[in-house]
Design a protein around this motif. Sequence first.
Motif, PDB file in Angstrom:
ATOM      1  N   LEU A  60       8.133  -8.415   0.490  1.00 17.59           N
ATOM      2  CA  LEU A  60       6.620  -8.337   0.918  1.00 17.59           C
ATOM      3  C   LEU A  60       6.626  -8.596   2.458  1.00 17.59           C
ATOM      4  CD1 LEU A  60       4.449  -9.697  -2.145  1.00 17.59           C
ATOM      5  CD2 LEU A  60       4.869  -7.242  -1.548  1.00 17.59           C
ATOM      6  N   GLN A  61       7.377  -9.718   2.814  1.00 16.52           N
ATOM      7  CA  GLN A  61       7.325  -9.908   4.302  1.00 16.52           C
ATOM      8  C   GLN A  61       8.023  -8.932   4.923  1.00 16.52           C
ATOM      9  OE1 GLN A  61       9.142 -13.979   4.183  1.00 16.52           O
ATOM     10  NE2 GLN A  61       7.644 -14.569   2.790  1.00 16.52           N
ATOM     11  N   TYR A  62       9.237  -8.668   4.377  1.00 13.17           N
ATOM     12  CA  TYR A  62      10.035  -7.374   5.066  1.00 13.17           C
ATOM     13  C   TYR A  62       9.030  -6.223   5.190  1.00 13.17           C
ATOM     14  CZ  TYR A  62      12.668  -2.971   4.937  1.00 13.17           C
ATOM     15  OH  TYR A  62      13.366  -1.757   5.190  1.00 13.17           O
ATOM     16  N   ASN A  63       8.447  -5.794   4.538  1.00 15.86           N
ATOM     17  CA  ASN A  63       7.777  -4.507   4.574  1.00 15.86           C
ATOM     18  C   ASN A  63       6.733  -4.850   5.529  1.00 15.86           C
ATOM     19  OD1 ASN A  63       7.101  -1.873   2.987  1.00 15.86           O
ATOM     20  ND2 ASN A  63       5.159  -2.610   2.930  1.00 15.86           N
ATOM     21  N   SER A  64       5.817  -5.971   5.378  1.00  7.96           N
ATOM     22  CA  SER A  64       4.758  -6.275   6.412  1.00  7.96           C
ATOM     23  C   SER A  64       5.397  -6.164   7.901  1.00  7.96           C
ATOM     24  CB  SER A  64       3.970  -7.579   5.965  1.00  7.96           C
ATOM     25  OG  SER A  64       4.787  -8.509   6.483  1.00  7.96           O
ATOM     26  N   LYS A  65       6.382  -6.598   8.274  1.00  8.94           N
ATOM     27  CA  LYS A  65       6.938  -6.689   9.167  1.00  8.94           C
ATOM     28  C   LYS A  65       7.190  -5.097   9.938  1.00  8.94           C
ATOM     29  CE  LYS A  65       9.006 -10.971   9.288  1.00  8.94           C
ATOM     30  NZ  LYS A  65      10.374 -11.731   9.218  1.00  8.94           N
ATOM     31  N   GLN A 114       0.825  -1.202   0.018  1.00 10.94           N
ATOM     32  CA  GLN A 114      -0.068  -0.032   0.106  1.00 10.94           C
ATOM     33  C   GLN A 114       0.832   1.382   0.029  1.00 10.94           C
ATOM     34  OE1 GLN A 114      -2.845   0.171   3.154  1.00 10.94           O
ATOM     35  NE2 GLN A 114      -3.081   2.401   2.967  1.00 10.94           N
ATOM     36  N   ASP A 115       1.873   1.223   0.619  1.00 11.46           N
ATOM     37  CA  ASP A 115       2.639   2.612   0.978  1.00 11.46           C
ATOM     38  C   ASP A 115       3.864   2.623  -0.147  1.00 11.46           C
ATOM     39  OD1 ASP A 115       3.805   0.258   1.937  1.00 11.46           O
ATOM     40  OD2 ASP A 115       5.041   1.531   3.474  1.00 11.46           O
ATOM     41  N   ARG A 142       8.877   4.351  -2.113  1.00 13.08           N
ATOM     42  CA  ARG A 142       7.771   4.534  -0.909  1.00 13.08           C
ATOM     43  C   ARG A 142       7.332   5.852  -0.918  1.00 13.08           C
ATOM     44  NH1 ARG A 142       7.944   1.221   4.259  1.00 13.08           N
ATOM     45  NH2 ARG A 142       9.859   0.727   3.351  1.00 13.08           N
ATOM     46  N   ASP A 143       6.186   6.281  -0.272  1.00 11.57           N
ATOM     47  CA  ASP A 143       5.508   7.518  -0.457  1.00 11.57           C
ATOM     48  C   ASP A 143       6.462   8.645  -0.076  1.00 11.57           C
ATOM     49  OD1 ASP A 143       5.371   7.830   2.409  1.00 11.57           O
ATOM     50  OD2 ASP A 143       3.388   7.304   2.646  1.00 11.57           O
ATOM     51  N   ASP A 144       6.241   9.890  -0.231  1.00 10.34           N
ATOM     52  CA  ASP A 144       6.954  10.976  -0.220  1.00 10.34           C
ATOM     53  C   ASP A 144       7.374  11.133   1.404  1.00 10.34           C
ATOM     54  OD1 ASP A 144       7.017  11.630  -2.714  1.00 10.34           O
ATOM     55  OD2 ASP A 144       5.350  12.830  -2.524  1.00 10.34           O
ATOM     56  N   ALA A 145       7.105  10.399   2.312  1.00 13.42           N
ATOM     57  CA  ALA A 145       7.318  10.655   3.762  1.00 13.42           C
ATOM     58  C   ALA A 145       8.566   9.952   3.909  1.00 13.42           C
ATOM     59  CB  ALA A 145       6.546  10.076   4.582  1.00 13.42           C
TER      60      ALA A 145
END
Length: 99
Positions: free
Chosen positions: A91-96, A5-6, A43-46
């Motif tokens: 995907l696993q890294y990001n979800s963690k 999502q991000d 990733r988003d601008d943040a």
Amino acid sequence: MKLPQDWFRADLEDKERYGKELNLEMLPGHFLFSKSIEVYAHRDDATDDILCRHIDSDDLYTVVHLTWSMRPEIDNVHPTVEFHGSYEEFLQYNSKLFN
């Protein structure tokens, strides 16, 4: 492949802008120096994270945290490699990060 999502798929302008900064920041000896990669997503601008796809590998990706120093870094550890592995592992890294 669906991105979390991000994350946003890099268009041509993104690939050029993020790729230029990545190449500017890296010094010889950096993990990605002289590897054939392309900016795949950001990733988003943040944040300053980009997802790079290794062109010579079927399923190898690296998340890099850019510093946006607009110059070569002071050592070959920066920009920081946050993740390196397959897309499923990404995907696993990001979800963690968000659980």
